[in-house]
Scaffold this active site. Structure first.
Site, short mmCIF file in Angstrom:
data_model
loop_
_atom_site.label_atom_id
_atom_site.label_comp_id
_atom_site.label_asym_id
_atom_site.label_seq_id
_atom_site.Cartn_x
_atom_site.Cartn_y
_atom_site.Cartn_z
N SER A 29 6.64 71.29 74.68
CA SER A 29 5.86 70.40 75.48
C SER A 29 4.40 70.62 75.48
O SER A 29 3.63 69.57 75.27
CB SER A 29 6.34 70.40 76.75
N LYS A 78 15.16 72.92 86.69
CA LYS A 78 15.51 71.49 86.81
C LYS A 78 16.13 70.90 87.93
O LYS A 78 16.16 70.03 88.51
CB LYS A 78 16.20 70.86 85.56
N ASP A 115 15.28 62.36 80.67
CA ASP A 115 15.95 62.68 79.39
C ASP A 115 16.80 61.67 78.84
O ASP A 115 16.86 61.49 77.81
CB ASP A 115 17.14 63.69 79.97
N GLY A 141 30.62 67.24 74.96
CA GLY A 141 29.91 67.94 75.94
C GLY A 141 29.62 67.40 77.53
O GLY A 141 29.86 66.05 77.73
N ALA A 142 29.81 68.24 78.51
CA ALA A 142 29.57 67.93 79.64
C ALA A 142 28.86 68.80 80.62
O ALA A 142 28.88 68.75 81.71
CB ALA A 142 30.94 67.76 80.39
N GLY A 143 27.76 68.97 79.80
CA GLY A 143 26.63 69.91 80.45
C GLY A 143 25.44 68.94 81.22
O GLY A 143 25.61 67.72 81.47
N GLY A 144 24.46 69.50 81.58
CA GLY A 144 23.22 68.64 82.00
C GLY A 144 23.00 67.65 81.13
O GLY A 144 22.67 66.41 81.37
N ALA A 145 22.55 68.04 79.78
CA ALA A 145 22.18 67.03 79.01
C ALA A 145 23.19 65.68 78.81
O ALA A 145 22.89 64.42 78.85
CB ALA A 145 22.07 67.54 77.70
N GLY A 254 17.76 64.67 66.93
CA GLY A 254 17.62 65.04 68.21
C GLY A 254 16.05 65.19 68.57
O GLY A 254 15.84 65.11 69.69
P1 ATR Z 1 22.80 71.45 78.85
O1 ATR Z 1 22.22 71.56 79.92
O2 ATR Z 1 21.97 71.86 77.57
O3 ATR Z 1 23.80 70.47 78.58
P2 ATR Z 1 25.15 73.30 79.39
O4 ATR Z 1 25.17 72.54 80.87
O5 ATR Z 1 25.13 74.83 79.43
O6 ATR Z 1 23.70 73.05 78.81
O7 ATR Z 1 26.41 72.60 78.66
C1 ATR Z 1 26.43 73.23 77.45
C2 ATR Z 1 27.49 72.06 76.90
O8 ATR Z 1 27.80 72.78 75.43
C3 ATR Z 1 28.78 72.10 77.81
O9 ATR Z 1 29.33 70.96 77.31
C4 ATR Z 1 29.40 73.60 76.89
O10 ATR Z 1 30.93 73.42 76.94
P3 ATR Z 1 31.52 74.25 78.54
O11 ATR Z 1 31.39 73.15 79.41
O12 ATR Z 1 33.00 74.10 77.82
O13 ATR Z 1 30.98 75.30 78.54
C5 ATR Z 1 29.15 73.23 75.31
N1 ATR Z 1 29.29 74.47 74.50
C6 ATR Z 1 28.43 75.55 74.57
N2 ATR Z 1 29.06 76.40 73.81
C7 ATR Z 1 30.13 75.89 73.15
C8 ATR Z 1 31.00 76.60 72.46
N3 ATR Z 1 30.88 77.72 71.87
N4 ATR Z 1 32.31 75.53 72.05
C9 ATR Z 1 32.26 74.46 72.85
N5 ATR Z 1 31.42 73.86 73.62
C10 ATR Z 1 30.52 74.62 73.98
#
Ligand code: ATR
Length: 288
Positions: A29, A78, A115, A141-145, A254
């Site tokens: 940034s 965040k 974001d 994926g189901a994390g913050g992003a 990205g």
């Molecule tokens: P961010 O804020 O960048 O999204 P995060 O909240 O840590 O980071 O989320 C990371 C994402 O990558 C999650 O969906 C995570 O899956 P889990 O909820 O099962 O942890 C996924 N992820 C990270 N490493 C992984 C792996 N080795 N295999 C599959 N999914 C992975």
């Protein structure tokens, strides 16, 4: 005289902003905002602000008291920024995290999350014909992003979004929380038959990033018209994007999401909605 003119110095009325995080040394940034400040000849500065989580609240208030215009907030702060804000944008509230704080003239802290905006604007710039309403999306994926991207895709009128996550319960929690019938959970790993009518495939996991395991996905069922994008930008062309490109799918990397998510903050703090150009992409990617 000419030489002196080429120096950009700060004045007594410089506008100040920065990025708070711990660590923050990896953040692109300062380089990004610094480029725009120079490009537009703005009397301002944007600096890295390494702040340990236990000092976050005090540091945020101090920056306001020091006259900063605002700050970006990065991991792990965040979520911590949310309760500190006096006002949250609708999207920040729904995403559950703040990445852009503006210090209003009356001292109030205004929290936003840009974001999802960055994600959408990147696709609009790189794939101008994109129609988010044209078909189902699959989000890995189901994390913050993922949260930010889901909110943005719902707002763009996506008719259906299928979420696949290694930890299925996390995806189910998201669907429950957002409570929108367009969201469903599908199996991880993704089976080819759930891709057959998809128009957008997004990786929001860290898989495929430098130093992380590769993302294993069978794209056989995916129409070649579907756009494939990845929030990972190191490497710029991830394994997923290469795989998609090799079979003829349009791809968007990205990096642009990072660049576009910075625009609203820069606009509020420095008064100009800055442009994302190829020159900026090259500059941000080049070594310091
Ligand atoms: P961010 O804020 O960048 O999204 P995060 O909240 O840590 O980071 O989320 C990371 C994402 O990558 C999650 O969906 C995570 O899956 P889990 O909820 O099962 O942890 C996924 N992820 C990270 N490493 C992984 C792996 N080795 N295999 C599959 N999914 C992975």
């Amino acid at each position: 005289m000419t030489a002196r003119k080429s120096y950009r110095t700060l004045s007594g009325t410089s506008r100040l902003a920065g990025v708070m995080g711990w660590p923050v040394s990896h953040s692109k940034s300062p380089r990004l905002h610094g480029y725009w400040l120079a490009k537009y000849g703005i009397d301002g500065s944007y600096m890295p602000l390494p702040v340990e989580p236990e000092n976050f609240q005090a540091a945020l208030i101090s920056l306001r008291n020091l006259g900063f215009s605002g700050v970006n907030v990065t991991i792990p702060q965040k979520e911590m920024a949310m309760p500190e804000c006096d006002e949250l944008s609708d999207r920040a509230r729904r995403i559950g995290a703040v990445n852009t704080v503006t210090f209003a003239k009356d001292g109030r802290l205004l929290g936003d999350n840009t974001d999802g905006f960055g994600f959408i604007e990147n696709l609009r710039q790189e794939a101008p014909d994109i129609d988010f309403t044209s078909g189902p999306a699959v989000v890995l994926g189901a994390g913050g992003a993922s949260r930010a991207i889901l909110v943005a895709l719902l707002d763009e009128g996506s008719p259906e979004i299928r979420i696949a996550n290694r930890t299925r319960a996390r995806a189910e929690d998201l669907v429950r929380e957002f409570n929108d019938p367009r969201l469903t959970v599908i199996d991880w790993p993704v089976s080819p038959d759930v891709l057959s009518d998809v128009s957008l495939l997004v990786n929001t996991t860290s898989l495929g990033m430098v130093g992380q395991p590769k993302l294993d996905i069978d794209l056989d069922g995916l129409p070649t018209s579907a756009l494939v994008t990845d929030i990972v930008y190191a490497p710029l062309i991830t394994g997923l994007l290469q795989q998609a490109k090799d079979r003829g799918n349009p791809i968007v990397d990205g990096l642009g999401m990072l660049l576009h998510q910075a625009r609203p903050g820069f606009h509020r703090w420095f008064g100009i909605d800055p442009e994302v150009t190829q020159e900026l992409r090259d500059f941000v990617l080049s070594p310091d």
